[in-house]
Design an enzyme around this catalytic site. Structure first.
Site, short mmCIF file in Angstrom:
data_model
loop_
_atom_site.label_atom_id
_atom_site.label_comp_id
_atom_site.label_asym_id
_atom_site.label_seq_id
_atom_site.Cartn_x
_atom_site.Cartn_y
_atom_site.Cartn_z
N HIS A 30 3.67 7.81 15.37
CA HIS A 30 3.24 6.42 15.31
C HIS A 30 1.75 6.34 14.99
O HIS A 30 0.95 7.02 15.61
CB HIS A 30 3.48 5.72 16.67
CG HIS A 30 4.92 5.59 17.04
ND1 HIS A 30 5.36 4.89 18.14
CD2 HIS A 30 6.04 6.05 16.43
CE1 HIS A 30 6.68 4.95 18.20
NE2 HIS A 30 7.11 5.65 17.19
N GLU B 230 1.92 -1.29 13.53
CA GLU B 230 2.38 0.02 13.97
C GLU B 230 3.24 0.63 12.88
O GLU B 230 4.26 0.05 12.48
CB GLU B 230 3.20 -0.08 15.27
CG GLU B 230 3.64 1.31 15.75
CD GLU B 230 4.64 1.24 16.89
OE1 GLU B 230 4.24 1.48 18.03
OE2 GLU B 230 5.83 0.96 16.62
N SER C 268 11.38 -10.69 22.02
CA SER C 268 11.10 -9.26 22.21
C SER C 268 9.64 -9.06 22.67
O SER C 268 9.36 -8.17 23.49
CB SER C 268 11.38 -8.52 20.90
OG SER C 268 11.19 -7.16 21.07
N LYS D 190 0.84 -1.21 0.00
CA LYS D 190 0.00 0.00 0.00
C LYS D 190 0.87 1.25 0.00
O LYS D 190 0.64 2.19 -0.75
CB LYS D 190 -0.88 -0.05 1.25
CG LYS D 190 -2.06 0.88 1.24
CD LYS D 190 -2.89 0.73 2.48
CE LYS D 190 -4.00 -0.27 2.35
NZ LYS D 190 -4.94 -0.02 1.27
N ASN E 115 15.24 9.76 11.64
CA ASN E 115 15.57 8.33 11.56
C ASN E 115 17.03 8.09 11.94
O ASN E 115 17.34 7.15 12.68
CB ASN E 115 15.27 7.82 10.15
CG ASN E 115 15.32 6.31 10.09
OD1 ASN E 115 14.72 5.63 10.92
ND2 ASN E 115 16.06 5.77 9.14
N SER F 77 13.58 11.24 26.02
CA SER F 77 14.89 10.91 25.45
C SER F 77 15.27 11.85 24.31
O SER F 77 16.43 11.96 23.96
CB SER F 77 14.85 9.48 24.90
OG SER F 77 13.86 9.36 23.89
N LYS G 27 9.59 12.39 23.03
CA LYS G 27 9.77 11.65 24.29
C LYS G 27 10.89 12.31 25.11
O LYS G 27 11.68 13.07 24.56
CB LYS G 27 10.15 10.21 23.98
CG LYS G 27 8.96 9.37 23.57
CD LYS G 27 9.26 7.92 23.78
CE LYS G 27 8.00 7.15 24.07
NZ LYS G 27 8.26 5.76 24.40
P1 0O2 Z 1 11.68 -2.19 19.50
O1 0O2 Z 1 12.71 -3.20 19.82
O2 0O2 Z 1 12.23 -1.05 18.75
O3 0O2 Z 1 10.50 -2.80 18.81
P2 0O2 Z 1 1.92 1.28 23.75
O4 0O2 Z 1 1.36 -0.04 24.13
O5 0O2 Z 1 1.86 1.48 22.23
O6 0O2 Z 1 1.33 2.42 24.48
P3 0O2 Z 1 4.76 1.14 23.43
O7 0O2 Z 1 4.70 0.07 22.39
O8 0O2 Z 1 5.92 1.07 24.40
O9 0O2 Z 1 3.43 1.22 24.25
O10 0O2 Z 1 4.73 2.51 22.65
P4 0O2 Z 1 5.81 3.53 22.17
O11 0O2 Z 1 6.37 4.33 23.28
O12 0O2 Z 1 5.11 4.28 21.11
O13 0O2 Z 1 7.03 2.68 21.58
C1 0O2 Z 1 6.87 1.86 20.47
C2 0O2 Z 1 8.17 1.75 19.72
O14 0O2 Z 1 8.69 3.06 19.40
C3 0O2 Z 1 9.32 1.10 20.48
O15 0O2 Z 1 9.17 -0.30 20.39
C4 0O2 Z 1 10.53 1.64 19.72
O16 0O2 Z 1 10.71 0.97 18.47
C5 0O2 Z 1 10.12 3.08 19.43
N1 0O2 Z 1 10.56 3.97 20.50
C6 0O2 Z 1 9.82 4.43 21.53
N2 0O2 Z 1 10.55 5.23 22.32
C7 0O2 Z 1 11.78 5.31 21.78
C8 0O2 Z 1 13.00 6.01 22.14
O17 0O2 Z 1 13.08 6.73 23.15
N3 0O2 Z 1 14.07 5.82 21.33
C9 0O2 Z 1 14.03 5.03 20.22
N4 0O2 Z 1 15.14 4.94 19.48
N5 0O2 Z 1 12.91 4.36 19.86
C10 0O2 Z 1 11.81 4.49 20.63
P5 0O2 Z 1 9.81 -1.29 21.47
O18 0O2 Z 1 9.00 -2.54 21.46
O19 0O2 Z 1 9.93 -0.61 22.79
O20 0O2 Z 1 11.24 -1.60 20.93
#
Ligand code: 0O2
Length: 212
Positions: A134, A150, A63, A34, A159, A128, A126
């Site tokens: 998203h 997502e 994970s 898409k 990025n 950080s 965030k």
């Molecule tokens: P990975 O290994 O990258 O997949 P939710 O249930 O949606 O409310 P969630 O999923 O923690 O809770 O939501 P959030 O905060 O939107 O984070 C989703 C993904 O965004 C993360 O997946 C990361 O890929 C990315 N992300 C979020 N915060 C940060 C950050 O501070 N730095 C970076 N580099 N990426 C971030 P995962 O599963 O945590 O990790």
């Protein structure tokens, strides 16, 4: 093997086998196709590259387990399906800041998918410094089923930052530990300024071209 370890192994087994992840793979592929189509159309219409990169990934069972534990969820497939928004993940890299929001609007208008949630870490980064938008969408797979995907949408500069920070900090999970995190946060702010400036430059160029 103690009881807790046994529960983890059962969860990992159920995730890895039995086809739990297969519909997520299909949903990812559907979204990827898409987005390729959207990119073709809009790049042509805009006369420039709209989306520069699309990548897909399926979360590994390990994970998923870690995230379920982090969220203090019961280790069941049904709960994983409900609580994890990013078992299927698609990353979209756009050229300019406004492209991010344009793409969100395009996705909202798509009749085939349903946008269930958006999280705007561009307008509200965030702690950080992480910036990205998203969008959680429901994508049909087969006749009856829908799976959550997502979609992380960001500019090339965002990025670059996110990939580096993910590697050195995010995945290590020890926030506040490193001196360089302050520098990373400053870089994130500088990146936002550059993205805004690049957008201004593009708008000026477009204006100059229409005046000609
Ligand atoms: P990975 O290994 O990258 O997949 P939710 O249930 O949606 O409310 P969630 O999923 O923690 O809770 O939501 P959030 O905060 O939107 O984070 C989703 C993904 O965004 C993360 O997946 C990361 O890929 C990315 N992300 C979020 N915060 C940060 C950050 O501070 N730095 C970076 N580099 N990426 C971030 P995962 O599963 O945590 O990790």
């Amino acid at each position: 093997m103690d009881r807790v370890e046994e529960t983890y192994q059962i969860f990992l087994g159920q995730m890895g086998e039995g086809g739990f992840l297969e519909p997520y793979r299909q949903a990812c592929r559907r979204m990827e196709q898409k987005l390729e189509k959207i990119n073709e159309g809009y790049s042509e219409e805009l006369g420039r590259v709209f989306i520069s990169q699309v990548t897909c990934r399926i979360k590994t069972p390990e994970s998923c387990l870690n995230k379920m534990l982090r969220k203090k969820c019961s280790l069941e497939m049904q709960t994983a399906q409900e609580q994890l928004n990013d078992i299927a993940g698609v990353r979209v890299v756009c050229s300019f800041l406004d492209d991010i929001y344009k793409l969100v609007e395009i996705l909202k208008e798509d009749q085939e998918i349903e946008v269930v949630k958006t999280k705007d870490y561009v307008r509200k980064p965030k702690a950080s410094g992480y910036q990205s938008l998203h969008v959680i969408v429901l994508v049909p797979v087969g006749k009856e089923e829908k799976k959550k995907v997502e979609i992380q949408i960001r500019t090339q500069a965002m990025n670059f930052w996110a990939v580096v920070e993910h590697h050195f900090v995010y995945k290590k999970g020890n926030y506040g530990k490193y001196e360089f995190q302050k520098d990373l946060k400053e870089c994130a702010k500088a990146i936002y300024k550059i993205d805004k400036k690049m957008l201004l430059i593009r708008e000026k160029m477009e204006m100059a071209q229409t005046v000609k």
